[in-house]
Design a protein around this motif. Structure first.
Motif, PDB file in Angstrom:
ATOM      1  N   VAL A 113       0.852  -1.187   0.000  1.00 50.43           N
ATOM      2  CA  VAL A 113       0.000   0.000   0.000  1.00 50.43           C
ATOM      3  C   VAL A 113       0.894   1.246   0.000  1.00 50.43           C
ATOM      4  CG1 VAL A 113      -0.208  -0.125   2.530  1.00 50.43           C
ATOM      5  CG2 VAL A 113      -1.824   1.276   1.216  1.00 50.43           C
ATOM      6  N   VAL A 114       0.532   2.201  -0.829  1.00 52.41           N
ATOM      7  CA  VAL A 114       1.272   3.461  -0.881  1.00 52.41           C
ATOM      8  C   VAL A 114       0.365   4.527  -0.275  1.00 52.41           C
ATOM      9  CG1 VAL A 114       2.429   5.123  -2.384  1.00 52.41           C
ATOM     10  CG2 VAL A 114       2.419   2.680  -2.985  1.00 52.41           C
ATOM     11  N   GLU A 115       0.658   4.921   0.937  1.00 49.19           N
ATOM     12  CA  GLU A 115      -0.223   5.855   1.634  1.00 49.19           C
ATOM     13  C   GLU A 115       0.190   7.289   1.367  1.00 49.19           C
ATOM     14  OE1 GLU A 115      -1.884   3.395   5.437  1.00 49.19           O
ATOM     15  OE2 GLU A 115       0.294   3.689   5.307  1.00 49.19           O
ATOM     16  N   LEU A 116      -0.741   8.045   0.837  1.00 49.44           N
ATOM     17  CA  LEU A 116      -0.470   9.450   0.525  1.00 49.44           C
ATOM     18  C   LEU A 116      -1.209  10.314   1.541  1.00 49.44           C
ATOM     19  CD1 LEU A 116      -0.994   9.179  -3.341  1.00 49.44           C
ATOM     20  CD2 LEU A 116       1.115   8.882  -2.032  1.00 49.44           C
ATOM     21  N   VAL A 149      -9.217  -9.074   2.889  1.00 51.30           N
ATOM     22  CA  VAL A 149      -8.078  -9.952   2.582  1.00 51.30           C
ATOM     23  C   VAL A 149      -7.422 -10.522   3.840  1.00 51.30           C
ATOM     24  CG1 VAL A 149      -7.569  -8.812   0.400  1.00 51.30           C
ATOM     25  CG2 VAL A 149      -6.346  -8.107   2.428  1.00 51.30           C
ATOM     26  N   GLN A 150      -7.672  -9.921   4.975  1.00 48.00           N
ATOM     27  CA  GLN A 150      -7.155 -10.478   6.237  1.00 48.00           C
ATOM     28  C   GLN A 150      -5.661 -10.765   6.175  1.00 48.00           C
ATOM     29  OE1 GLN A 150      -9.485 -12.419   8.871  1.00 48.00           O
ATOM     30  NE2 GLN A 150     -10.732 -10.669   8.317  1.00 48.00           N
ATOM     31  N   LYS A 151      -4.962  -9.828   5.639  1.00 52.36           N
ATOM     32  CA  LYS A 151      -3.519 -10.027   5.515  1.00 52.36           C
ATOM     33  C   LYS A 151      -2.856  -8.698   5.774  1.00 52.36           C
ATOM     34  CE  LYS A 151      -2.418 -13.543   2.269  1.00 52.36           C
ATOM     35  NZ  LYS A 151      -2.315 -13.918   0.882  1.00 52.36           N
ATOM     36  N   ASP A 152      -1.625  -8.754   6.235  1.00 52.80           N
ATOM     37  CA  ASP A 152      -0.903  -7.494   6.382  1.00 52.80           C
ATOM     38  C   ASP A 152      -0.481  -7.019   5.008  1.00 52.80           C
ATOM     39  OD1 ASP A 152      -1.116  -7.268   9.053  1.00 52.80           O
ATOM     40  OD2 ASP A 152       0.744  -8.366   9.477  1.00 52.80           O
ATOM     41  N   ILE A 153      -0.799  -5.788   4.733  1.00 51.40           N
ATOM     42  CA  ILE A 153      -0.377  -5.234   3.446  1.00 51.40           C
ATOM     43  C   ILE A 153       0.716  -4.211   3.755  1.00 51.40           C
ATOM     44  CG2 ILE A 153      -1.126  -4.012   1.390  1.00 51.40           C
ATOM     45  CD1 ILE A 153      -3.901  -5.277   1.848  1.00 51.40           C
ATOM     46  N   GLU A 154       1.867  -4.492   3.220  1.00 55.04           N
ATOM     47  CA  GLU A 154       3.042  -3.731   3.624  1.00 55.04           C
ATOM     48  C   GLU A 154       3.049  -2.324   3.028  1.00 55.04           C
ATOM     49  OE1 GLU A 154       7.671  -4.528   3.062  1.00 55.04           O
ATOM     50  OE2 GLU A 154       6.458  -6.367   3.156  1.00 55.04           O
ATOM     51  N   PRO A 155       3.377  -1.314   3.851  1.00 52.29           N
ATOM     52  CA  PRO A 155       3.487   0.044   3.296  1.00 52.29           C
ATOM     53  C   PRO A 155       4.696   0.139   2.367  1.00 52.29           C
ATOM     54  CG  PRO A 155       3.429   0.071   5.706  1.00 52.29           C
ATOM     55  CD  PRO A 155       3.622  -1.349   5.295  1.00 52.29           C
ATOM     56  N   TYR A 156       4.550   0.941   1.342  1.00 52.56           N
ATOM     57  CA  TYR A 156       5.637   1.112   0.385  1.00 52.56           C
ATOM     58  C   TYR A 156       5.711   2.574  -0.010  1.00 52.56           C
ATOM     59  CZ  TYR A 156       8.391   0.628  -3.883  1.00 52.56           C
ATOM     60  OH  TYR A 156       9.356   0.745  -4.850  1.00 52.56           O
ATOM     61  N   SER A 195       1.437  -6.270  -6.159  1.00 55.05           N
ATOM     62  CA  SER A 195       0.362  -5.295  -6.318  1.00 55.05           C
ATOM     63  C   SER A 195       0.625  -4.078  -5.446  1.00 55.05           C
ATOM     64  CB  SER A 195      -0.990  -5.917  -5.970  1.00 55.05           C
ATOM     65  OG  SER A 195      -1.177  -5.908  -4.570  1.00 55.05           O
ATOM     66  N   PHE A 196       0.270  -2.916  -5.977  1.00 56.38           N
ATOM     67  CA  PHE A 196       0.435  -1.660  -5.242  1.00 56.38           C
ATOM     68  C   PHE A 196      -0.882  -0.896  -5.261  1.00 56.38           C
ATOM     69  CE2 PHE A 196       4.570  -2.921  -6.676  1.00 56.38           C
ATOM     70  CZ  PHE A 196       5.429  -2.583  -5.629  1.00 56.38           C
ATOM     71  N   THR A 197      -1.319  -0.451  -4.114  1.00 59.92           N
ATOM     72  CA  THR A 197      -2.560   0.308  -4.050  1.00 59.92           C
ATOM     73  C   THR A 197      -2.284   1.693  -3.480  1.00 59.92           C
ATOM     74  OG1 THR A 197      -3.751  -1.752  -3.645  1.00 59.92           O
ATOM     75  CG2 THR A 197      -4.923   0.301  -3.163  1.00 59.92           C
ATOM     76  N   VAL A 210       0.497 -11.477 -15.839  1.00 55.38           N
ATOM     77  CA  VAL A 210       0.746 -10.066 -15.577  1.00 55.38           C
ATOM     78  C   VAL A 210       1.639  -9.975 -14.340  1.00 55.38           C
ATOM     79  CG1 VAL A 210      -0.304  -7.891 -14.902  1.00 55.38           C
ATOM     80  CG2 VAL A 210      -1.445  -9.322 -16.563  1.00 55.38           C
ATOM     81  N   GLY A 211       2.706  -9.213 -14.456  1.00 55.05           N
ATOM     82  CA  GLY A 211       3.639  -9.138 -13.334  1.00 55.05           C
ATOM     83  C   GLY A 211       3.178  -8.212 -12.226  1.00 55.05           C
ATOM     84  N   HIS A 212       2.493  -7.133 -12.617  1.00 54.52           N
ATOM     85  CA  HIS A 212       2.127  -6.113 -11.639  1.00 54.52           C
ATOM     86  C   HIS A 212       0.678  -5.652 -11.777  1.00 54.52           C
ATOM     87  CE1 HIS A 212       6.491  -5.788 -11.224  1.00 54.52           C
ATOM     88  NE2 HIS A 212       6.262  -5.184 -10.079  1.00 54.52           N
ATOM     89  N   VAL A 213       0.083  -5.347 -10.633  1.00 51.30           N
ATOM     90  CA  VAL A 213      -1.221  -4.692 -10.624  1.00 51.30           C
ATOM     91  C   VAL A 213      -1.093  -3.426  -9.792  1.00 51.30           C
ATOM     92  CG1 VAL A 213      -3.578  -4.838  -9.755  1.00 51.30           C
ATOM     93  CG2 VAL A 213      -2.592  -6.775 -10.975  1.00 51.30           C
TER      94      VAL A 213
END
Ligand code: ADP
Ligand code: MG
Length: 447
Positions: free
Chosen positions: A221-224, A364-371, A345-347, A314-317
């Motif tokens: 996840v990319v938090e802005l 998704v019940q998963k940790d989504i790592e900040p990026y 994937s990046f959101t 597809v490599g990336h979403v």
């Protein structure tokens, strides 16, 4: 389980093995015998699980005996979009190589002459989108009284697109004695109702949906910190530039965003093109073919346009923002990390997306790592946005960016600023050829 065990003909087994498939997917191994046994089938399985072959394969064998009559198709497959209809047609061509079935495709936006001719002569398989089908029926171009099989594919997408009244209308035009198959990724109440209304004692085959996203996908996840589309576009570019992207899909929530994002990416030297329902059919087909063939790196898409599209490897979403429906998040990122391959994937998440993002995390019940790409935070702080004044901070930090752009000396900052106030026109990024230019060759002849 092997294909040989499912009761399919030798000719079909040969075609399957030349297509390179070694074993049936779970929905296929359950649906194929049920369809061959003349049952109505309700098949529920996630996108990308091979639902198309689950009905195309047994249909080919079912239709192998018997003959079509003029203007009376023997089977009808309804698809929500033109692309999906074309893909199903391709499947019939691929698996039907050893059969002599005839086919026609009734979709908007492509020239109709050859299809009309095929229909007149009588086809075994008619593949159509709802609007075009009703249109042709009402013009008396088509008789549905000889119909033996009906497939309602991607039913949940039909619902999303408002096609349920059309489907009801179509079903009311069909003879009651027929085999009806319905396939869907999910089963909302409206679809259950449709199934009970138009199917007779259907076999319900449900392959448990992936409550979880595949482990082969690394999710970020990319938090802005600001709500600003210019910031989003900048962030998207920097994320793309900071990874090794072979090919990827950028998902947007709105058609207008698809256009703007595709334009913006192209403007900054990325190989990107939009795909959504308002673009001319020829352009959509052309774009999709380029993307599939590896000649286009980034496909910018809306959920509706992308749902069910057969795009392998597809490599990336990239999610320009989280989708309004958390199930769509699973579908979106399910475009990568398929068949054991690795994907990322990046959101992008702005403060205004927090609610949607919370729903996704719950789903998704998963940790989504900040990026955060190096230098992006600083770059965004300097952006001229409605929320921030331009130039409040020193500009020297831009050199710390790790972006891979080659012309970084002159920097695009000025262009950035110019673009901030500028609304990009919703036009496709490449040349749009005349309608019908990209009707695949296989549509020009019976299979
Ligand atoms: P769905 O309709 O469930 O979303 P599709 O029918 O579009 O899925 O199939 C998704 C992908 O899986 C396609 O690329 C298709 O060629 C591939 N596929 C289908 N069946 C098999 C199989 N038995 N083995 C390997 N790949 C398959
Ligand atoms: Mg499908």
């Amino acid at each position: 389980m092997t294909f040989e065990q499912l009761g399919l003909s030798e000719e079909l087994l040969k075609a399957i093995s030349s297509a390179g498939y070694t074993e049936p997917t779970p929905i296929q191994s359950q649906a194929i015998p049920a369809v061959l046994g003349m049952n109505d089938v309700t098949g529920i399985a996630q996108t990308g699980t091979g639902k198309t072959a689950a009905f195309v394969l047994p249909m080919i064998d079912r239709l192998a005996s018997g003959r079509s009559k003029a203007r009376m198709p023997r089977s009808l497959i309804i698809e929500p979009t033109r692309e999906l209809a074309s893909q199903v047609a391709e499947n019939f061509v691929k698996y039907g190589v050893n059969h002599k079935l005839s086919m026609a495709l009734l979709i908007g936006g492509v020239s109709f002459g050859d299809q009309d001719k095929a229909l007149m002569q009588g086809v075994d398989v008619l593949i159509a989108t709802p609007g075009r089908l009703i249109d042709q029926f009402e013009r008396g171009k088509l008789l549905l009284t000889g119909l033996e099989m009906l497939v309602i594919d991607e039913a949940d997408r039909m619902l999303d697109m408002g096609f349920i009244p059309d489907i009801e209308k179509i079903c009311s035009m069909l003879p009651p004695r027929r085999q009806t198959l319905l396939f869907s990724a999910t089963m909302p109440p409206e679809i259950s109702r449709l199934a009970s209304q138009f199917q007779t004692m259907p076999k319900r085959i449900e392959v448990s949906r992936p409550a979880q996203t595949a482990d082969t996908i690394s999710q970020y996840v990319v938090e802005l910190s600001i709500n600003d589309h210019k910031a989003r576009r900048t962030a998207l570019r920097r994320v793309i530039e900071s990874r090794e992207v072979k090919n990827g899909i950028v998902f947007c929530n709105r058609k207008s965003e698809v256009d703007i994002v595709a334009k913006s990416l192209s403007k900054y030297g990325h190989d990107a093109a939009p795909i959504h329902g308002d673009l001319p059919q020829s352009y959509r087909t052309q774009t999709l073919e380029k993307f599939r063939g590896g000649d286009l790196k980034l496909l910018v898409a809306s959920d509706v346009a992308a749902r069910g599209l057969d795009i392998p490897d597809v490599g990336h979403v990239f999610n320009y923002s989280p989708p309004p429906n958390s199930d769509d998040y699973v579908h979106r990122i399910g475009r990568t990390g398929r068949a054991g391959r690795k994907g990322e994937s990046f959101t992008l998440v702005c403060p205004e997306d927090i609610k949607l993002w919370d729903a996704v995390k719950k789903r998704v019940q998963k940790d989504i790592e900040p990026y955060m790409p190096e230098g992006l935070k600083e770059e965004l702080e300097e952006l001229p946005t409605s929320g921030k004044s331009y130039g409040a901070k020193g500009k020297s930090k831009s050199s710390s960016r790790s972006g891979s752009r080659s012309n970084s000396k002159s920097d695009n900052r000025k262009d950035d600023r110019k673009q901030a106030g500028e609304l990009l026109p919703p036009a496709p990024a490449g040349p749009v050829k005349g309608l019908g230019d990209h009707v695949p060759a296989f549509l020009q002849r019976p299979i």
